[in-house]
Scaffold this active site. Structure first.
Site, PDB file in Angstrom:
ATOM      1  N   GLU A  22       0.805  -1.231   0.000  1.00  0.00           N
ATOM      2  CA  GLU A  22       0.000   0.000   0.000  1.00  0.00           C
ATOM      3  C   GLU A  22       0.837   1.281   0.000  1.00  0.00           C
ATOM      4  O   GLU A  22       0.516   2.233   0.705  1.00  0.00           O
ATOM      5  CB  GLU A  22      -0.922   0.004   1.231  1.00  0.00           C
ATOM      6  CG  GLU A  22      -1.911  -1.131   1.229  1.00  0.00           C
ATOM      7  CD  GLU A  22      -2.771  -1.151   2.480  1.00  0.00           C
ATOM      8  OE1 GLU A  22      -4.004  -1.127   2.335  1.00  0.00           O
ATOM      9  OE2 GLU A  22      -2.223  -1.185   3.593  1.00  0.00           O
TER      10      GLU A  22
HETATM   11  C1  ACM Z   1      -1.902  -5.280   4.257  1.00  0.00           C
HETATM   12  O1  ACM Z   1      -2.957  -5.742   4.753  1.00  0.00           O
HETATM   13  N1  ACM Z   1      -1.806  -4.002   3.990  1.00  0.00           N
HETATM   14  C2  ACM Z   1      -0.765  -6.134   3.965  1.00  0.00           C
END
Ligand code: ACM
Length: 519
Positions: free
Chosen positions: A333
């Site tokens: 992310e």
């Molecule tokens: C995640 O759940 N951002 C790896």
């Protein structure tokens, strides 16, 4: 005689009774109820009773077996009140005792074991100490539920006669605890480790840094913890592990054959570090500490040399604290990092991990870069990324968010958890096969299975237990037990019988209506 016992077992299991309340004798636990389910179990109709005259003997060269004998004695002591002696013996001829043996049977692998319980003795053997340790967990589950009591219980400590040969399906079987969103102190982590050990798990992945907090002391960059560790989601006081505390956790886990995988998430999920050191930001200005739960806004400045000096220092200090082979470098992310910056950044960080002699693990986005040989990609959301990792020859850690994220709510009424990936009831958590979930990722591509627990909504051990149980034993079984011969319809019966054991262990579990609980 044997046939009578067999019929009795079939009768007792078919009506789902594991204990007789009005009897001072507790009924024997059928080995067919074990979680995770062993590879092979047969009942022999006999029973062994542990008494205060029982000894634990180590046969042959101890090779690490003595410590496990002592661990078994310790586990049996509170509820039985017995102080079982642990010593060496030349043979297992003396009846009434428990024998532990390291034997040269490499077909059991590093974690497999054989357990034979007859009326005369218990013999537990393994090729390596880890196998003995897992076998001890099996012995614990075969004893009456009262064995989990912290105080002396008056009952007979009988174990049903059983022959078990058992070894894991996946080499890596893990769970992640997010200590960044909310900080959990060393005692909570130790309880978490004990719960993992009970289900034959061998990896604890600690998510040590995120936007909301930095949780591991780094001596060359002290503000990370004095400032970056000073809060958490919702604005509580946060916290961090000193290096001494962390070493103690690593040892506590290693004593239970669990390897700690430390994660420093980057280049995103880095606000706590960016708030602690202005020079890590492209504009040389420290950010504010963050106590929210939205993600995707932070990034290390990937173009500055100081960023790589910082990462080198952090990973060097972490390597010195990490006897295990893995360093987790996050990579998920990173929405505030341009893709053209992300790719060289993650490549450089993999190089640093390699320089320190470790193997990198990254969330599945890491497959956007060229993977170092050995790097493991952790599938959580994107099957295309994970397939790209496989194409590059990497192995996958299976942690599909919509199946294996223990922070997902069971349903819309769950008192903790989120539901962005799915509501995950106990049946859904159990009913998936890592080797067939993603088209193109087969058994041979999988390094292991890990159930992560993110902590946006939880701040106490009880909250951890509510989200973890009763889903967690199912993940442990998926990772350990062959698919053949198990399935939700029979598993839910075993899990239902396991409820009183979780209760005796003080586990604050969610009493799912999907499970036929037996009191
Ligand atoms: C995640 O759940 N951002 C790896």
């Amino acid at each position: 005689m044997r046939l009578q016992y067999l019929l009795l077992f079939i009768f007792v299991s078919s009506i789902g009774i594991t204990s007789c309340k009005n009897n001072s004798e507790t009924a024997l636990i059928d080995a067919a109820n074990l979680i995770p389910k062993p590879v092979s179990v047969t009942s022999n109709g006999e029973a062994f009773e542990i008494t205060d005259a029982t000894s634990i003997y180590i046969l042959g060269e101890p090779q690490g077996a003595t410590e496990i004998g002592q661990y078994l004695a310790e586990k049996l002591r509170p509820a039985t009140g017995f102080k079982l002696a642990v010593s060496n013996a030349a043979d297992n001829a003396k009846p009434g005792n428990i024998y532990l043996e390291i034997k040269a049977d490499s077909t059991l692998g590093n974690e497999g074991y054989e357990l034979h319980v007859s009326k005369d003795k218990i013999t537990l053997s393994a090729y390596k100490p880890a196998g003995l340790f897992h076998g001890v967990q099996t012995i614990r589950q075969l004893l009456p539920v009262a064995i989990e009591s912290p105080s002396v219980q008056q009952t007979s400590w009988k174990i049903a006669g059983t022959d078990i040969r058992d070894y894991p399906l996946y080499h890596l079987r893990g769970s992640m605890l997010d200590v960044a969103r909310h900080f959990f102190g060393p005692n909570d982590v130790k309880r978490y480790i004990d719960l993992l050990a009970y289900y034959k798990i061998n990896l604890l992945h600690l998510h040590l840094s995120d936007d909301q907090g930095w949780r591991i002391e780094i001596k060359s960059w002290p503000n990370l913890t004095t400032h970056g560790g000073s809060t958490q989601v919702g604005g509580g006081k946060g916290g961090f592990y000193t290096q001494e505390e962390y070493k103690d956790l690593v040892k506590y886990a290693a004593d239970r054959f669990i390897t700690i995988v430390p994660e420093i998430d980057m280049p995103g999920h880095t606000n706590a570090a960016l708030a602690s050191y202005p020079e890590l930001n492209c504009n040389d200005t420290a950010t504010q500490l963050y106590i929210g739960i939205e993600v995707g806004f932070s990034s290390f400045c990937t173009k500055k040399d100081i960023t790589y000096k910082f990462i080198d220092d952090v990973l060097r200090e972490l390597t010195a604290l990490t006897p295990g082979p893995y360093l987790h470098i996050g990579g998920d992310e990173s929405h505030a990092t341009k893709k053209e910056d992300y790719i060289p950044f993650m490549s450089k960080v993999q190089e640093i991990v390699k320089k320190y002699g470790k193997t990198a693990i990254g969330w599945d986005e890491i497959a956007l870069t060229t993977l170092q040989p050995g790097t493991i990609a952790q599938f959580w959301a994107d099957s295309a990324n994970s397939k790209e990792a496989v194409r590059q020859g990497a192995k996958i850690m299976m942690s599909p968010a919509n199946k294996a994220y223990m922070d997902m709510q069971y349903d819309s009424t769950s008192k903790f958890g989120l539901h962005w990936a799915a509501y995950i009831e106990v049946d859904s958590a159990y009913s998936w096969n890592p080797a067939t979930l993603v088209n193109g990722i087969g058994f041979e591509n999988i390094a292991g299975v890990e159930a992560p627990l993110w902590s946006e909504t939880i701040s106490k051990m009880d909250d951890i237990e509510y989200l973890m149980f009763p889903r967690f034993p199912g993940y442990a079984e998926i990772a350990w037990s062959p698919e053949k011969g198990r399935g939700w319809d029979e598993y839910k019966v075993r899990l239902g019988k396991h409820g009183s054991r979780m209760k005796a262990m003080g586990i604050d579990f969610y009493k799912s209506a999907k499970v036929p609980w037996v009191e």
